[in-house]
Scaffold this motif. Sequence first.
Motif, PDB file in Angstrom:
ATOM      1  N   ASP A  46      48.038  19.195 -29.907  1.00 41.04           N
ATOM      2  CA  ASP A  46      48.131  20.612 -30.275  1.00 41.04           C
ATOM      3  C   ASP A  46      47.063  20.885 -31.316  1.00 41.04           C
ATOM      4  O   ASP A  46      47.290  20.753 -32.518  1.00 41.04           O
ATOM      5  CB  ASP A  46      49.521  20.946 -30.824  1.00 41.04           C
ATOM      6  N   ALA A  47      45.874  21.248 -30.848  1.00 41.65           N
ATOM      7  CA  ALA A  47      44.745  21.422 -31.762  1.00 41.65           C
ATOM      8  C   ALA A  47      44.921  22.602 -32.706  1.00 41.65           C
ATOM      9  O   ALA A  47      44.210  22.700 -33.706  1.00 41.65           O
ATOM     10  CB  ALA A  47      43.453  21.581 -30.966  1.00 41.65           C
ATOM     11  N   PHE A  48      45.861  23.510 -32.402  1.00 42.19           N
ATOM     12  CA  PHE A  48      46.146  24.624 -33.303  1.00 42.19           C
ATOM     13  C   PHE A  48      47.175  24.250 -34.365  1.00 42.19           C
ATOM     14  O   PHE A  48      47.593  25.095 -35.158  1.00 42.19           O
ATOM     15  CB  PHE A  48      46.639  25.843 -32.525  1.00 42.19           C
ATOM     16  N   GLY A  49      47.610  23.014 -34.372  1.00 45.90           N
ATOM     17  CA  GLY A  49      48.481  22.531 -35.441  1.00 45.90           C
ATOM     18  C   GLY A  49      49.810  23.241 -35.563  1.00 45.90           C
ATOM     19  O   GLY A  49      50.383  23.314 -36.644  1.00 45.90           O
ATOM     20  N   GLY A  50      50.314  23.768 -34.469  1.00 46.08           N
ATOM     21  CA  GLY A  50      51.594  24.462 -34.510  1.00 46.08           C
ATOM     22  C   GLY A  50      51.527  25.874 -35.036  1.00 46.08           C
ATOM     23  O   GLY A  50      52.563  26.551 -35.127  1.00 46.08           O
ATOM     24  N   CYS A  51      50.329  26.368 -35.371  1.00 47.19           N
ATOM     25  CA  CYS A  51      50.206  27.723 -35.905  1.00 47.19           C
ATOM     26  C   CYS A  51      50.330  28.749 -34.783  1.00 47.19           C
ATOM     27  O   CYS A  51      49.694  28.610 -33.738  1.00 47.19           O
ATOM     28  CB  CYS A  51      48.858  27.894 -36.596  1.00 47.19           C
ATOM     29  N   PRO A  52      51.128  29.782 -34.978  1.00 46.86           N
ATOM     30  CA  PRO A  52      51.220  30.832 -33.956  1.00 46.86           C
ATOM     31  C   PRO A  52      49.930  31.642 -33.886  1.00 46.86           C
ATOM     32  O   PRO A  52      49.241  31.832 -34.888  1.00 46.86           O
ATOM     33  CB  PRO A  52      52.394  31.693 -34.434  1.00 46.86           C
ATOM     34  N   THR A  53      49.605  32.110 -32.696  1.00 45.58           N
ATOM     35  CA  THR A  53      48.415  32.938 -32.512  1.00 45.58           C
ATOM     36  C   THR A  53      48.761  34.405 -32.734  1.00 45.58           C
ATOM     37  O   THR A  53      49.883  34.842 -32.502  1.00 45.58           O
ATOM     38  CB  THR A  53      47.838  32.766 -31.100  1.00 45.58           C
ATOM     39  N   HIS A  54      47.769  35.157 -33.196  1.00 46.25           N
ATOM     40  CA  HIS A  54      47.980  36.578 -33.476  1.00 46.25           C
ATOM     41  C   HIS A  54      48.205  37.355 -32.185  1.00 46.25           C
ATOM     42  O   HIS A  54      48.996  38.294 -32.146  1.00 46.25           O
ATOM     43  CB  HIS A  54      46.772  37.134 -34.236  1.00 46.25           C
ATOM     44  N   TYR A  55      47.494  36.985 -31.152  1.00 49.09           N
ATOM     45  CA  TYR A  55      47.693  37.606 -29.847  1.00 49.09           C
ATOM     46  C   TYR A  55      47.206  36.633 -28.777  1.00 49.09           C
ATOM     47  O   TYR A  55      46.362  35.783 -29.011  1.00 49.09           O
ATOM     48  CB  TYR A  55      46.940  38.943 -29.724  1.00 49.09           C
TER      49      TYR A  55
END
Length: 230
Positions: A46-55
């Motif tokens: 998970d290259a986004f590190g579990g961070c939610p995306t804005h859209y």
Amino acid sequence: MERRHAVREYTDEPVGADAMDVLRAQAAACNAQSGLGIQLVEDDADAFGGCPTHYGRFRGVRHAIALVGPDDPARPASLDEQVGYYGERLALTATALGLATSWAVLHETTEHQGRWTIGAGERMPAAIAFGHGAREGRPHRSKPEDELGAVEHGSYAQAPAWFRAGVRAAMLAPSALGKQPFRLVLLADGRTVRAEALDGLQPWIGLGIARLHFELGAGGADFVWDRPLG
């Protein structure tokens, strides 16, 4: 620029070592030129590190570019514009290497499970997913050329060829929700271009991206910006 389209779903196919070397070198060059702290997240579940995306919903993102840099609270637009410009340089590099990409704005970037480092006085306005796309991206809609470009005194139809080529390249620039909140204006001297951020979502990131596209489209034209990047 014409081949780059947003792709939000990726396969498990690894990015080749040679491509990663090119991207690391380009990130280092961007950091040296700009003072940013761009970092690559490589082959992570998970290259986004579990961070939610804005859209937008993303799937299978194993590689990402964390666009981090020093933030001046008095001039927050400065970092956003630089991130747009240098981030798009990396996105186009990835595209040239045959990879898919997509810009993403993440929430809670300080709670990222160790994927990147945000130092004191720094901020991460955006990230870029990259890798092998699970499907082809699609071209985005654009505002008309004469809405994105203007001539200070005169009609857009009178603009020189280099300016119009730059605006057409800016039409290909990604922006939040495809709204293209920017305008490029040729000033009265016929040589200076003003880059304007308009009302909209992440307008300064979009403007930074548009500035890079304009420069590439205008080629070796003898023009100057009305102000430095950022």
